[in-house]
Design a protein around this motif. Structure first.
Motif, PDB file in Angstrom:
ATOM      1  N   UNK A  71       0.808  -1.231   0.000  1.00  0.00           N
ATOM      2  CA  UNK A  71       0.000   0.000   0.000  1.00  0.00           C
ATOM      3  C   UNK A  71       0.837   1.276   0.000  1.00  0.00           C
ATOM      4  N   UNK A 110       2.019   4.747  -1.871  1.00  0.00           N
ATOM      5  CA  UNK A 110       1.327   5.658  -2.782  1.00  0.00           C
ATOM      6  C   UNK A 110       2.034   5.613  -4.149  1.00  0.00           C
ATOM      7  N   UNK A 111       1.331   5.187  -5.162  1.00  0.00           N
ATOM      8  CA  UNK A 111       2.018   4.948  -6.454  1.00  0.00           C
ATOM      9  C   UNK A 111       2.562   6.205  -7.122  1.00  0.00           C
ATOM     10  N   UNK A 112       2.004   7.385  -6.770  1.00  0.00           N
ATOM     11  CA  UNK A 112       2.463   8.609  -7.451  1.00  0.00           C
ATOM     12  C   UNK A 112       3.641   9.262  -6.732  1.00  0.00           C
ATOM     13  N   UNK A 113       3.979   8.727  -5.568  1.00  0.00           N
ATOM     14  CA  UNK A 113       5.097   9.320  -4.818  1.00  0.00           C
ATOM     15  C   UNK A 113       6.329   8.427  -4.924  1.00  0.00           C
ATOM     16  N   UNK A 169       9.463  10.164  -0.961  1.00  0.00           N
ATOM     17  CA  UNK A 169       8.225  10.885  -0.630  1.00  0.00           C
ATOM     18  C   UNK A 169       7.253  10.009   0.157  1.00  0.00           C
ATOM     19  N   UNK A 205       3.224  19.216  -0.218  1.00  0.00           N
ATOM     20  CA  UNK A 205       2.832  17.831  -0.482  1.00  0.00           C
ATOM     21  C   UNK A 205       1.459  17.755  -1.128  1.00  0.00           C
ATOM     22  N   UNK A 244       1.512  18.657  -4.769  1.00  0.00           N
ATOM     23  CA  UNK A 244       2.276  17.638  -5.485  1.00  0.00           C
ATOM     24  C   UNK A 244       1.436  16.372  -5.671  1.00  0.00           C
ATOM     25  N   UNK A 245       0.797  15.948  -4.583  1.00  0.00           N
ATOM     26  CA  UNK A 245      -0.052  14.755  -4.646  1.00  0.00           C
ATOM     27  C   UNK A 245      -1.193  14.957  -5.640  1.00  0.00           C
ATOM     28  N   UNK A 290       0.064  15.014  -9.311  1.00  0.00           N
ATOM     29  CA  UNK A 290       0.449  13.701  -9.834  1.00  0.00           C
ATOM     30  C   UNK A 290      -0.750  12.773  -9.964  1.00  0.00           C
ATOM     31  N   UNK A 291      -1.696  12.901  -9.034  1.00  0.00           N
ATOM     32  CA  UNK A 291      -2.890  12.056  -9.115  1.00  0.00           C
ATOM     33  C   UNK A 291      -3.684  12.303 -10.394  1.00  0.00           C
ATOM     34  N   UNK A 344      -2.518  10.143 -13.260  1.00  0.00           N
ATOM     35  CA  UNK A 344      -2.440   8.685 -13.086  1.00  0.00           C
ATOM     36  C   UNK A 344      -3.179   7.986 -14.202  1.00  0.00           C
ATOM     37  N   UNK A 355      -9.067   2.298  -1.557  1.00  0.00           N
ATOM     38  CA  UNK A 355      -8.079   1.622  -0.711  1.00  0.00           C
ATOM     39  C   UNK A 355      -6.987   2.604  -0.270  1.00  0.00           C
ATOM     40  N   UNK A 356      -6.569   3.444  -1.220  1.00  0.00           N
ATOM     41  CA  UNK A 356      -5.523   4.416  -0.923  1.00  0.00           C
ATOM     42  C   UNK A 356      -5.974   5.408   0.157  1.00  0.00           C
ATOM     43  N   UNK A 392      -5.678   3.746   3.402  1.00  0.00           N
ATOM     44  CA  UNK A 392      -4.290   3.736   3.881  1.00  0.00           C
ATOM     45  C   UNK A 392      -3.929   5.108   4.455  1.00  0.00           C
TER      46      UNK A 392
END
Lengths: 234, 420
Positions: A98, A100-103, A107, B1, B4-5, B8-9, B12, B311-312, B315
């Protein structure tokens, strides 16, 4: 190991509703985890290990009973208080990594420290230090998709431990790893436990984990197995 | 952050992001072009209406608009005109006299008391030079020629010049060169009558007006109706349509204490103005529909995005991320897409608006708007073409992402972690 209680569960019951059919995942558990333990909860699939871990860490609410985390009653905490408590005191290692795939690896590992507001310089040095310990300092700028399963799980371990939580919860951490990788990962965690006194609680049915655990707790059909009381190995 | 998150998301699922950007950009472009198109059309219609007939501002004696009496005149209109000339935003002005009369046609070669036809008509006294400057009046002359200013024509014993509305000429069966008698009452109660020769016919584009209107020179009208030095109306042409309200206020201020009222076209042409406002409502409905369609697309994307990353979120929450952080992240993602769409949309819209503002679209059949016929419509580029769609896009992105964001923020970690 000290006499300080990290987790205290009293009469915890968790019942799910599965399309109108009640599923009794946890059937009344009294359990105490002391600081510094390196304990594995073992039991067959469906015995309630993951549900029990979720309930005692506030990821799920018990149907009945009380859970105390470092002396604080979970049910009395607000959503944000619970989030902050987990952020500051608990590290999680999941079966499916688990990340985070984009980090990037760096990060991912620094994520919790960002939530905690740790300054950039300190974040960087702590991330690089823990990545060095898990042997991934050369992979800091890689995305998780470019790592093997074992490497990803080591990143997950680094992420769980970088903020030096008092408790690390690892749910089936070796389920997707080969025995060699599992062994080295467990050795690493055990080393950290001994060096820092960090408390580890695993759920597993992997013998590699069981062999390295200092204490085993057997869970059967949602209850602590009275025929197999917790064993301690040192 | 967080940025940035979010950034990038967005990338995806590149294909889905591109589709969403296309939906949002499409919504922006359609809204922008609609606004530019409608604004251009409205400006054309308003300019046509005001420049060719009414002017953008009118000065009257107080109460004249409510009761158009022959006695409600602007005394010494030349003095008022010189005040108007001193204002830089006034392009020009034209004085007018309005009254009614009976027109009776005397066919050529008939004796003086034989009339073949007659009709009631309004008579407008115009200053040919000023009227030409203000409204380009001669362009409306269908046959014959413009009135000429001559002191000789103003003598009551002489023959004056008259222009007839096209349909009025048909009613009277009058042609250029025919003479007619104008019979009315002067401001001092005497009978006003004078012989006129038809010098031309006029087509304003509005058959209602052309059916009942005739034109004589202002001097002639002043002499005939005993209104020397007076006028009923001064039509003012502004240099800038957007500044009309300010200019109206300025003129009103400069003319205070003279028992005069100054109104913009929105007041003296209230029906026309209300018609324009009603049309603007249809534009709002159109933009609302465009935004709604785009919003559905965005909602679909954000819902998919949230569902896929359940799911993410579990987490993130397990690790101690507060729900507010997740809400902000998802809303930021939608707003970043909105911002990119605005940038892309602005470029495409500018190109489209530039094209439509130069080439326009030929209307076939032509559009008849209150008697004014338009054969080509062009778009106009204004800040409205950008800020209205931009606000719509950002509001849509914010509103549409709000519920999925809340949903994601309230993900139960244990449940989410069980999802594959």
């Amino acid at each position: 190991m000290t006499n300080e209680k990290i987790i205290e569960a009293k009469g915890v019951i968790k019942t799910y509703d599965d399309s109108g059919v009640p599923v009794h995942a946890v059937r009344g558990i009294d359990y105490t985890l002391m600081r510094g333990e390196f304990t594995a909860i073992i039991g067959p699939s469906g015995s309630g290990k993951t549900t029990f871990l979720n309930v005692i860490t506030g990821l799920d609410t018990p149907t009945e009973g009380e859970v105390w985390l470092s002396g604080r009653l979970l049910s009395k905490m607000s959503g944000n208080e619970l989030s902050d408590f987990r952020r500051d005191h608990i590290g999680f290692v999941f079966q499916a990594y688990n990340l985070f795939p984009v980090l990037t690896v760096e990060e991912n590992v620094e994520y919790i420290m960002l939530l905690q507001g740790v300054p950039k310089e300190e974040r960087h040095s702590r991330v690089m230090s823990i990545l060095e310990k898990v042997g991934l300092d050369d992979y800091a700028q890689r995305l998780p998709s470019r790592l093997s399963g074992g490497q990803q799980q080591r990143v997950a371990v680094a992420r769980a431990m970088v903020s030096e939580p008092s408790l690390v919860i690892a749910d089936e951490p070796t389920a997707n790893l080969d025995s060699k990788t599992s062994g080295s990962l467990l050795d690493l965690m055990r080393q950290l436990n001994e060096d820092t006194g960090m408390t580890f609680l695993f759920s597993t049915h992997d013998e590699i984990v069981m062999k390295r655990a200092k204490k085993l707790v057997v869970l059967t059909d949602g209850k602590l197995d009275e025929n197999n009381p917790p064993e301690e190995y040192e | 952050m967080l940025p940035k998150l979010a950034w990038r998301n967005i990338f995806r699922q590149k294909r889905r992001t591109v589709l969403t950007l296309m939906t949002m950009t499409g919504g922006f472009v359609l809204s922008s072009l609609s606004i530019g198109w409608m604004n251009g059309s409205y400006s054309s219609i308003i300019l046509f209406f005001t420049n060719n007939r009414t002017g953008q501002i009118q000065v009257h004696h107080e109460g004249y608009l409510a009761d158009q009496s022959i006695y409600s005149t602007i005394d010494n209109f030349e003095q008022v005109g010189s005040i108007l000339d001193s204002l830089p935003d006034v392009r020009t002005w034209a004085p007018r006299i309005y009254t009614g009369a009976l027109l009776a046609l005397r066919p050529a070669g008939q004796s003086s008391n034989v009339f073949s036809s007659s009709a009631a008509a309004s008579v407008i006294g115009i200053d040919p030079t000023r009227e030409q400057e203000a409204t380009g009046f001669s362009a409306q002359i269908l046959e014959g020629e413009m009135l000429t200013v001559s002191d000789a024509d103003t003598s009551l014993s002489s023959t004056g010049q008259i222009l007839l509305g096209k349909e009025l000429a048909i009613t009277l069966e009058a042609s250029v060169g025919d003479s007619l008698i104008l019979l009315s009452q002067t401001a001092n109660g005497a009978v006003a009558d004078k012989r006129y020769v038809v010098v031309g016919t006029v087509s304003t584009g509005n058959t209602q007006i052309d059916r009942r209107t005739s034109y004589i020179t202002l001097l002639d009208a002043q002499n005939l109706f005993a209104l020397e030095g007076e006028a009923h109306e001064i039509a003012v042409l502004s240099r800038n349509l957007d500044e009309v309200d300010d200019l109206t206020a300025t003129i009103s201020g400069r003319l205070s204490g003279r028992n005069l009222e100054t109104d913009s076209w929105k007041v003296f042409a209230k029906e026309f103005y209300n018609g324009m406002k009603a049309d603007e409502s249809s534009l709002e409905v159109m933009i609302f529909i465009i935004v709604l369609v785009a919003a559905m697309g965005v909602l679909n994307t954000v819902l998919m995005m949230v569902l896929e990353r359940r799911r993410e979120f579990g987490v993130m929450k397990a690790m101690g991320t507060r729900p507010g952080f997740i809400v902000r992240m998802i809303m930021l993602e939608a707003n970043i897409m909105g911002f990119i769409s605005i940038l892309l949309g602005s470029i495409i819209s500018t190109a489209g608006l530039l094209f439509l503002s130069k080439h326009g679209i030929v209307l076939d059949p032509p559009l008849d708007y209150g008697g004014a016929v338009f054969r080509e419509m062009i778009a106009s580029i204004s800040p409205d073409c950008y800020w209205i769609p931009a606000i719509c896009v950002m509001l849509t992105a914010t509103i549409v992402s709000w519920i999925p964001a809340l949903n994601a923020a309230h993900t139960e970690p244990a449940k989410a972690l069980r999802t594959v």
